[in-house]
Design a protein around this motif. Structure first.
Motif, PDB file in Angstrom:
ATOM      1  N   GLN A  46      19.882  -3.965   7.760  1.00 22.33           N
ATOM      2  CA  GLN A  46      18.622  -4.296   8.429  1.00 22.33           C
ATOM      3  C   GLN A  46      17.510  -3.431   7.838  1.00 22.33           C
ATOM      4  OE1 GLN A  46      18.868  -4.205  12.705  1.00 22.33           O
ATOM      5  NE2 GLN A  46      20.941  -5.059  12.742  1.00 22.33           N
ATOM      6  N   PHE A  47      16.362  -4.065   7.691  1.00 17.19           N
ATOM      7  CA  PHE A  47      15.218  -3.390   7.073  1.00 17.19           C
ATOM      8  C   PHE A  47      13.967  -3.719   7.887  1.00 17.19           C
ATOM      9  CE2 PHE A  47      11.785  -3.195   3.867  1.00 17.19           C
ATOM     10  CZ  PHE A  47      11.929  -1.873   3.495  1.00 17.19           C
ATOM     11  N   TRP A  48      13.172  -2.677   8.202  1.00 20.64           N
ATOM     12  CA  TRP A  48      11.980  -2.859   9.035  1.00 20.64           C
ATOM     13  C   TRP A  48      10.836  -2.046   8.460  1.00 20.64           C
ATOM     14  CZ3 TRP A  48       9.080   0.669  11.818  1.00 20.64           C
ATOM     15  CH2 TRP A  48       8.153   0.145  12.722  1.00 20.64           C
ATOM     16  N   LYS A  53       3.940  -3.566   6.080  1.00 16.27           N
ATOM     17  CA  LYS A  53       3.317  -2.965   4.899  1.00 16.27           C
ATOM     18  C   LYS A  53       4.358  -2.138   4.153  1.00 16.27           C
ATOM     19  CE  LYS A  53      -1.326  -2.586   6.891  1.00 16.27           C
ATOM     20  NZ  LYS A  53      -2.426  -1.652   7.254  1.00 16.27           N
ATOM     21  N   SER A  54       4.254  -2.163   2.832  1.00 18.88           N
ATOM     22  CA  SER A  54       5.170  -1.380   2.007  1.00 18.88           C
ATOM     23  C   SER A  54       4.779   0.097   2.049  1.00 18.88           C
ATOM     24  CB  SER A  54       5.144  -1.889   0.570  1.00 18.88           C
ATOM     25  OG  SER A  54       3.857  -1.697   0.000  1.00 18.88           O
ATOM     26  N   LEU A  55       5.663   0.936   1.528  1.00 11.89           N
ATOM     27  CA  LEU A  55       5.351   2.354   1.470  1.00 11.89           C
ATOM     28  C   LEU A  55       4.154   2.630   0.575  1.00 11.89           C
ATOM     29  CD1 LEU A  55       8.823   4.165   1.277  1.00 11.89           C
ATOM     30  CD2 LEU A  55       7.301   3.927   3.237  1.00 11.89           C
ATOM     31  N   TYR A  56       3.983   1.821  -0.447  1.00 12.76           N
ATOM     32  CA  TYR A  56       2.840   2.016  -1.335  1.00 12.76           C
ATOM     33  C   TYR A  56       1.525   1.785  -0.586  1.00 12.76           C
ATOM     34  CZ  TYR A  56      -0.298   1.407  -5.311  1.00 12.76           C
ATOM     35  OH  TYR A  56      -1.340   1.525  -6.197  1.00 12.76           O
ATOM     36  N   GLY A  59       1.045   4.615   1.795  1.00 12.65           N
ATOM     37  CA  GLY A  59       0.638   5.808   1.060  1.00 12.65           C
ATOM     38  C   GLY A  59      -0.835   5.801   0.707  1.00 12.65           C
ATOM     39  N   LYS A  60      -1.361   4.648   0.304  1.00 12.94           N
ATOM     40  CA  LYS A  60      -2.793   4.547  -0.005  1.00 12.94           C
ATOM     41  C   LYS A  60      -3.635   4.824   1.235  1.00 12.94           C
ATOM     42  CE  LYS A  60      -4.247   1.189  -2.577  1.00 12.94           C
ATOM     43  NZ  LYS A  60      -4.466  -0.174  -3.115  1.00 12.94           N
ATOM     44  N   GLU A  61      -3.193   4.299   2.396  1.00 11.84           N
ATOM     45  CA  GLU A  61      -3.934   4.542   3.633  1.00 11.84           C
ATOM     46  C   GLU A  61      -3.884   6.022   4.033  1.00 11.84           C
ATOM     47  OE1 GLU A  61      -2.376   1.977   6.586  1.00 11.84           O
ATOM     48  OE2 GLU A  61      -3.181   0.132   5.680  1.00 11.84           O
ATOM     49  N   LEU A  62      -2.726   6.654   3.864  1.00 13.12           N
ATOM     50  CA  LEU A  62      -2.609   8.073   4.210  1.00 13.12           C
ATOM     51  C   LEU A  62      -3.500   8.938   3.327  1.00 13.12           C
ATOM     52  CD1 LEU A  62       1.260   8.327   4.764  1.00 13.12           C
ATOM     53  CD2 LEU A  62      -0.514   8.396   6.517  1.00 13.12           C
ATOM     54  N   MET A  63      -3.545   8.632   2.032  1.00 16.91           N
ATOM     55  CA  MET A  63      -4.395   9.406   1.126  1.00 16.91           C
ATOM     56  C   MET A  63      -5.874   9.186   1.437  1.00 16.91           C
ATOM     57  SD  MET A  63      -2.518   9.148  -2.577  1.00 16.91           S
ATOM     58  CE  MET A  63      -0.924   9.903  -2.855  1.00 16.91           C
ATOM     59  N   LYS A  64      -6.222   7.952   1.807  1.00 16.98           N
ATOM     60  CA  LYS A  64      -7.611   7.652   2.161  1.00 16.98           C
ATOM     61  C   LYS A  64      -8.004   8.399   3.431  1.00 16.98           C
ATOM     62  CE  LYS A  64     -10.729   3.779   3.113  1.00 16.98           C
ATOM     63  NZ  LYS A  64     -10.824   2.296   3.270  1.00 16.98           N
ATOM     64  N   VAL A 120       6.619   6.254  12.148  1.00 20.01           N
ATOM     65  CA  VAL A 120       7.754   5.740  11.375  1.00 20.01           C
ATOM     66  C   VAL A 120       7.261   4.541  10.577  1.00 20.01           C
ATOM     67  CG1 VAL A 120      10.081   4.803  11.471  1.00 20.01           C
ATOM     68  CG2 VAL A 120       9.373   6.529  13.127  1.00 20.01           C
ATOM     69  N   CYS A 121       7.222   4.667   9.281  1.00 19.31           N
ATOM     70  CA  CYS A 121       6.695   3.610   8.413  1.00 19.31           C
ATOM     71  C   CYS A 121       7.771   2.644   7.956  1.00 19.31           C
ATOM     72  CB  CYS A 121       6.014   4.217   7.193  1.00 19.31           C
ATOM     73  SG  CYS A 121       4.593   5.266   7.584  1.00 19.31           S
TER      74      CYS A 121
END
Length: 256
Positions: A46-48, A53-56, A59-64, A120-121
């Motif tokens: 199982q994958f959630w 949104k992907s980790l990429y 990651g862009k949102e976190l850096m922004k 949790v992403c």
């Protein structure tokens, strides 16, 4: 009867790091895994993803957001996520497969209690590898929303305390699991004692010298045993050759 396992790994925000995580989760790439021992369980995986949104993208949102809060641009290789692996030893896998939902919910409770402010992403529940395990990929942000993996991971003492708390949580459903420090070579709370290089090589030279002397003594004993065995065998052959011949010669001489 088995033990629980907790591991923590940092995930950098670089494209290569996130691509390796993505390839690990893709169903089309699962057959490349070296420890994929149960391919028949792949359908159980199982994958959630949070907000699909992907980790990429996360990651862009976190850096922004980090740039908006601090006014500084985050590094391209900054740690954006914490990958928490929760699993069990092979002895406990059968018990987990009997109650997979209960085990997952207990892990979820522990994540919420231990990291209440982290988002949790991504969650990846994997059954097809050597042992069933869960990847919890959390945003490496502190209470102020800044990237701060150091505060989340803490030091070695914090890590040991989290391992102990995770063991206590899993003991609620598996009361028969072994203690974390049962197979440890040092008592709980005691720091490791490191040797200096000089002391290490001194002891290593002494160990090699002792091994050399033992081998030498063993070879000398084998050589001596071989000599004794050959000497006995030679004496037997000599006795068999000259046995009773002097008596016959003497009797023949008496006839003349």
């Amino acid at each position: 009867m088995g033990h629980v396992i907790l591991r923590v790994e940092k995930i950098h925000g670089s494209l290569s790091s996130l691509a390796s995580v993505r390839n690990h989760n893709l169903p089309s790439r699962r057959h490349f895994l070296e420890n994929r021992e149960h391919p028949e369980r792949q359908e159980m995986n199982q994958f959630w993803e949070y907000e699909n949104k992907s980790l990429y993208e996360h990651g862009k949102e976190l850096m922004k957001k980090y740039q908006e809060i601090t006014g500084r641009k985050a590094r391209k290789d900054a740690v954006c996520f914490i990958d928490i692996l929760t699993t069990v030893s092979p002895e406990l896998e059968e018990e987990v497969m009997k109650r997979p939902r209960t085990w997952f919910n207990k892990n979820k409770e522990w994540i919420k209690e231990t990291f209440p402010t982290c988002q949790v992403c991504q969650i990846s529940l994997e059954y097809d590898e050597s042992t069933v395990h869960i990847h919890w990929r959390l945003a490496a942000t502190d209470e102020r929303g800044r990237l701060n993996a150091r505060e989340l991971c803490g030091n070695r003492k914090d890590y040991e305390e989290r391992q102990q708390s995770y063991e206590d949580k899993m003991r609620e459903i598996f009361p028969f699991i072994d203690e974390r420090t049962k197979n440890s070579s040092r008592p709980k709370g005691q720091k490791r004692k490191h040797k200096s290089c000089r002391q290490f090589w001194k002891e290593e030279d002494e160990r090699l010298q002792q091994e050399h002397e033992l081998k030498k003594a063993r070879l000398e004993a084998e050589i001596q045993n071989s000599k004794d065995r050959l000497q006995k065998q030679l004496h037997k052959e000599i006795e068999s050759v000259f046995d009773d011949k002097p008596v016959r010669q003497r009797s023949n001489l008496l006839r003349y």
